[in-house]
Scaffold this motif. Sequence first.
Motif, PDB file in Angstrom:
ATOM      1  N   UNK A   1       0.826  -1.206   0.000  1.00  0.00           N
ATOM      2  CA  UNK A   1       0.000   0.000   0.000  1.00  0.00           C
ATOM      3  C   UNK A   1       0.863   1.260   0.000  1.00  0.00           C
ATOM      4  N   UNK A   2       1.911   1.220  -0.823  1.00  0.00           N
ATOM      5  CA  UNK A   2       2.764   2.387  -1.002  1.00  0.00           C
ATOM      6  C   UNK A   2       3.810   2.600   0.068  1.00  0.00           C
ATOM      7  N   UNK A   3       3.829   1.752   1.071  1.00  0.00           N
ATOM      8  CA  UNK A   3       4.789   1.898   2.173  1.00  0.00           C
ATOM      9  C   UNK A   3       5.794   0.737   2.136  1.00  0.00           C
ATOM     10  N   UNK A   4       7.060   1.054   2.430  1.00  0.00           N
ATOM     11  CA  UNK A   4       8.110   0.047   2.492  1.00  0.00           C
ATOM     12  C   UNK A   4       8.227  -0.469   3.925  1.00  0.00           C
ATOM     13  N   UNK A   5       8.207  -1.790   4.085  1.00  0.00           N
ATOM     14  CA  UNK A   5       8.267  -2.419   5.407  1.00  0.00           C
ATOM     15  C   UNK A   5       9.436  -3.393   5.450  1.00  0.00           C
ATOM     16  N   UNK A   6       9.916  -3.657   6.650  1.00  0.00           N
ATOM     17  CA  UNK A   6      10.927  -4.682   6.863  1.00  0.00           C
ATOM     18  C   UNK A   6      10.478  -5.603   7.992  1.00  0.00           C
ATOM     19  N   UNK A   7      10.713  -6.880   7.803  1.00  0.00           N
ATOM     20  CA  UNK A   7      10.409  -7.884   8.820  1.00  0.00           C
ATOM     21  C   UNK A   7      11.686  -8.643   9.121  1.00  0.00           C
ATOM     22  N   UNK A   8      12.044  -8.739  10.375  1.00  0.00           N
ATOM     23  CA  UNK A   8      13.236  -9.484  10.798  1.00  0.00           C
ATOM     24  C   UNK A   8      12.832 -10.876  11.271  1.00  0.00           C
ATOM     25  N   UNK A   9      13.711 -11.847  11.050  1.00  0.00           N
ATOM     26  CA  UNK A   9      13.424 -13.226  11.433  1.00  0.00           C
ATOM     27  C   UNK A   9      14.444 -13.698  12.453  1.00  0.00           C
ATOM     28  N   UNK A  10      14.027 -14.649  13.270  1.00  0.00           N
ATOM     29  CA  UNK A  10      14.934 -15.241  14.253  1.00  0.00           C
ATOM     30  C   UNK A  10      15.622 -16.483  13.702  1.00  0.00           C
ATOM     31  N   UNK A  11      14.960 -17.189  12.792  1.00  0.00           N
ATOM     32  CA  UNK A  11      15.512 -18.466  12.330  1.00  0.00           C
ATOM     33  C   UNK A  11      15.886 -18.423  10.849  1.00  0.00           C
ATOM     34  N   UNK A  12      14.893 -18.431   9.967  1.00  0.00           N
ATOM     35  CA  UNK A  12      15.231 -18.438   8.548  1.00  0.00           C
ATOM     36  C   UNK A  12      14.075 -17.892   7.727  1.00  0.00           C
ATOM     37  N   UNK A  13      14.381 -17.526   6.497  1.00  0.00           N
ATOM     38  CA  UNK A  13      13.396 -17.056   5.525  1.00  0.00           C
ATOM     39  C   UNK A  13      13.121 -18.197   4.549  1.00  0.00           C
TER      40      UNK A  13
END
Length: 366
Positions: free
Chosen positions: A76-88
């Motif tokens: 929706x026009x916004x850049x987000x980041x998600x961090x992980x503890x294990x893996x992607x």
Amino acid sequence: ASVAMGFDYNPDFNGTQQEGAGLYQQTIKEGKRHSAAAAFLVPILQRRNLTITTGALVTRLLFEGTRTVGVEYLHEGMLHQVRVEREVILSAGAFDSPKLLMLSGIGDAAHLQTLGISVVVELPGVGQNLQDHIFSPVVYQATQDLHFASTSSIGEAGLFLHSKWNSAVAPDLQFLFGSIQLLPPSYAPAAFGFTGAVALTHLQNIGSVGLRTPDPKDTPMLRMNYLQNETDVKKLVEGIKLMRQLFHSNFFDEFRGAEIAPGAEVQSDEALVAYIRNNCSTVWHPVGTCKMGIDPMAVVDPELRVHGVEGLRVVDASIMPTITTGNTNAPTIMIGEKAADLIKAGRTARTVLSKSNVQNPAYSSI
């Protein structure tokens, strides 16, 4: 009709042999098509540890050195980041999984550098080894309404066979039959009709996926390389002739009208070749662009972990080293199931090691 022409009846294409004619197994439940989303996601939508964001575009993977630590995405026009503890877990398919790896700096170094993308790990196999199935339709008018069922997967019955050019164990031709008209765009449909699709299960040519620009919103560059091998074209010509024989057997007398495509006037090999080159289409089975293996062109290892980095797996049809001899839906679901087992087994092993650490400080380096 197939059995009368000398082919075996095959009640299970996934059984002891694949060659022969029979009905396709389908993903249908309680009279409705049952997608992977309906089967796996809908039943667990209320789980507290599950967040689903639709309408999002993943722009890149996040790294600290060569360890994957998260994902960046546009929503929706916004850049987000998600961090992980294990893996992607990357499951974007044979086109977008290699695209995202390359955007994130994993791929052929020369290709990435020409686009100004910093190289995290050089893996020249990313985007290579693209394989697919293609088909040419043989379509007839029907003399009556054949009552196509909305729960059908279109190809209800089929035939696997060897062309005269094939000496391998696996069939190289697949026929699909359905009571609808799968017509090329330049052909007008009749009131009622049916289709026999002649598909190649193993094409001789291999394609690739590349980046046009470093902009994640740009589509990837696909080189399919269909029909560059004349033997592939000859196989389709042979298949169309055989499909016509099937449709002109007495088993179809009650239903068969005029041939719509290629059309009764298209008879010579030259005319059939022109029809194939102008009207063949993908079966939407792209695979292979992040292939599994241990050779220099492999992208993931036998546990689907991306070579050269930590905390990243690819889990989709792109990991197939070689395309399956037939539809890819069930094998791709199987890849997901197998990956889930591998991930759970890895976490169990880490838990055991962690407990050992507490009991014996000598294991603290593991």
